[in-house]
Design a protein around this motif. Structure first.
Motif, PDB file in Angstrom:
ATOM      1  N   SER A  72       0.608  -1.512   0.447  1.00  0.00           N
ATOM      2  CA  SER A  72       0.317   0.033  -0.084  1.00  0.00           C
ATOM      3  C   SER A  72       0.371   2.090   0.010  1.00  0.00           C
ATOM      4  O   SER A  72       2.156   0.519   0.294  1.00  0.00           O
ATOM      5  CB  SER A  72      -0.939  -0.173   1.237  1.00  0.00           C
ATOM      6  N   TYR A 102       0.131   5.193   1.014  1.00  0.00           N
ATOM      7  CA  TYR A 102      -0.590   6.126   1.467  1.00  0.00           C
ATOM      8  C   TYR A 102       0.094   7.926   1.217  1.00  0.00           C
ATOM      9  O   TYR A 102       1.581   8.286   1.799  1.00  0.00           O
ATOM     10  CB  TYR A 102      -0.757   6.683   3.431  1.00  0.00           C
ATOM     11  N   ILE A 105      -2.185  13.455   3.526  1.00  0.00           N
ATOM     12  CA  ILE A 105      -2.877  14.315   3.394  1.00  0.00           C
ATOM     13  C   ILE A 105      -2.570  15.626   4.244  1.00  0.00           C
ATOM     14  O   ILE A 105      -2.902  16.681   3.179  1.00  0.00           O
ATOM     15  CB  ILE A 105      -3.640  13.982   4.163  1.00  0.00           C
ATOM     16  N   GLY A 161      -1.605  14.577   0.178  1.00  0.00           N
ATOM     17  CA  GLY A 161      -2.882  13.383  -0.518  1.00  0.00           C
ATOM     18  C   GLY A 161      -4.796  13.018  -0.875  1.00  0.00           C
ATOM     19  O   GLY A 161      -4.627  14.400   0.287  1.00  0.00           O
ATOM     20  N   LYS A 162      -5.015  12.600  -0.884  1.00  0.00           N
ATOM     21  CA  LYS A 162      -5.934  12.930  -0.816  1.00  0.00           C
ATOM     22  C   LYS A 162      -6.994  11.360   0.151  1.00  0.00           C
ATOM     23  O   LYS A 162      -7.771  11.449   0.954  1.00  0.00           O
ATOM     24  CB  LYS A 162      -7.046  12.828  -2.263  1.00  0.00           C
ATOM     25  N   ASP A 163      -6.708  10.401  -0.379  1.00  0.00           N
ATOM     26  CA  ASP A 163      -6.946   9.046   0.383  1.00  0.00           C
ATOM     27  C   ASP A 163      -6.652   8.455   1.246  1.00  0.00           C
ATOM     28  O   ASP A 163      -5.552   8.558   1.672  1.00  0.00           O
ATOM     29  CB  ASP A 163      -6.459   8.166  -0.577  1.00  0.00           C
ATOM     30  N   ILE A 164      -7.561   7.546   2.580  1.00  0.00           N
ATOM     31  CA  ILE A 164      -7.417   7.050   4.245  1.00  0.00           C
ATOM     32  C   ILE A 164      -7.253   5.676   3.368  1.00  0.00           C
ATOM     33  O   ILE A 164      -7.780   5.183   2.571  1.00  0.00           O
ATOM     34  CB  ILE A 164      -8.415   7.478   4.789  1.00  0.00           C
ATOM     35  N   VAL A 165      -5.828   5.485   4.017  1.00  0.00           N
ATOM     36  CA  VAL A 165      -5.117   3.850   4.002  1.00  0.00           C
ATOM     37  C   VAL A 165      -4.750   3.299   4.572  1.00  0.00           C
ATOM     38  O   VAL A 165      -4.172   3.712   5.839  1.00  0.00           O
ATOM     39  CB  VAL A 165      -3.939   4.072   3.051  1.00  0.00           C
ATOM     40  N   HIS A 213     -12.340   2.628   8.451  1.00  0.00           N
ATOM     41  CA  HIS A 213     -11.326   0.837   7.841  1.00  0.00           C
ATOM     42  C   HIS A 213     -11.012  -0.044   8.680  1.00  0.00           C
ATOM     43  O   HIS A 213     -10.177  -0.508   7.989  1.00  0.00           O
ATOM     44  CB  HIS A 213     -10.738   2.245   7.296  1.00  0.00           C
TER      45      HIS A 213
END
Length: 260
Positions: free
Chosen positions: A128, A130, A133, A155-159, A189
């Motif tokens: 993955s 990340y 953000i 960044g934009k995405d939560i991982v 998540h």
């Protein structure tokens, strides 16, 4: 150069029954030399493997800390470039997962990069990525002015990703000050372990580092693993250190002090 690691056993619930697994957290003083930093990481990986760890977590900027403006941009590479591929090979050859927080990933143009937390599994595959953000744009009282957003794409995405030590919630450094991210990692998540690789400044670290980490652990009921840069990287930059592993009760169960 400060280089050391801490290992601790944690309860993993990745299967139908709980089991104890060992995790390592590394602390180092990275400099503007990719080879020197890689050699340090390699030694710490060897120590972690000998201690029986399934995962070792490195701090933000593990592979490089620039000594002057623009250096980080000049060495930034894509994830399939030679720098990251050396770390993938290290993971595969050592049969251990690597948490590589704060890698200088090449951005969309020569003026920007991404501050990327990369998780590599024990076969050497990237599991993955990340991209940080929350940008570190601050005027530190009595210290320097930092404006990460001037050269970093947010960044934009939560991982979150499954691993041998549980489901990992992936963050980087300044993200720590935004509790809603950790709430989402835990309750949307299903993260069990929160990773916070960092290079906190000495001033902000003394004021807020431990208390914020313990708060994130308590409010999410997760383990928190916070690997830190420590000491003077160059004439302009010094990091706080104090690598911590914290349990869901908010208790510090392992610590590497910032000074030796």
């Amino acid at each position: 150069m400060i280089t050391c690691k801490s290992t601790v056993e944690m309860t993993s619930n990745t299967s139908s029954s709980s089991s104890l697994v060992r995790i390592a957290a590394a602390q180092m003083t990275s400099i503007n030399d990719l080879t020197t930093n890689f050699n340090t990481c390699s030694r710490l990986v060897k120590e972690a493997v000998e201690a029986g760890a399934k995962l070792i977590c490195f701090p933000e900027n593990f592979s490089f800390v620039g000594a002057k403006d623009g250096e980080s941009l000049s060495i930034a590479e894509p994830l399939n470039g030679p720098i990251m591929q050396k770390y993938c090979s290290l993971a595969r050859e050592s049969n251990i997962w690597l948490s590589l927080g704060g890698f200088q990933e090449k951005g969309p143009d020569d003026a920007h990069l991404c501050n990327t937390h990369v998780l590599v599994d024990d076969t050497g595959n990237i599991r993955s990525t990340y991209r940080k953000i929350h940008m570190f744009d601050v005027d530190v009282p009595g210290g320097m002015v930092y404006k990460e957003s001037s050269f970093t794409i947010e960044g934009k995405d939560i991982v979150a990703v499954d691993s041998p030590v549980g489901r990992l919630g992936v963050t980087v450094c300044y993200d720590l000050r935004f509790p809603e991210l950790y709430q989402q990692l835990r309750f949307q998540h299903q993260a069990q372990v929160l990773l916070v690789p960092a290079a906190f400044t000495k001033i902000t670290g003394e004021a807020h580092w431990e208390i914020l980490l313990r708060a994130r652990a308590i409010e999410t009921q997760c383990y928190v693993v916070a690997s830190a840069q420590a000491g003077k990287h160059n004439d302009k930059r010094e990091s706080y250190g104090d690598t911590l592993i914290i349990d869901p009760w908010g208790k510090v169960i392992s610590r590497l002090p910032g000074a030796y």
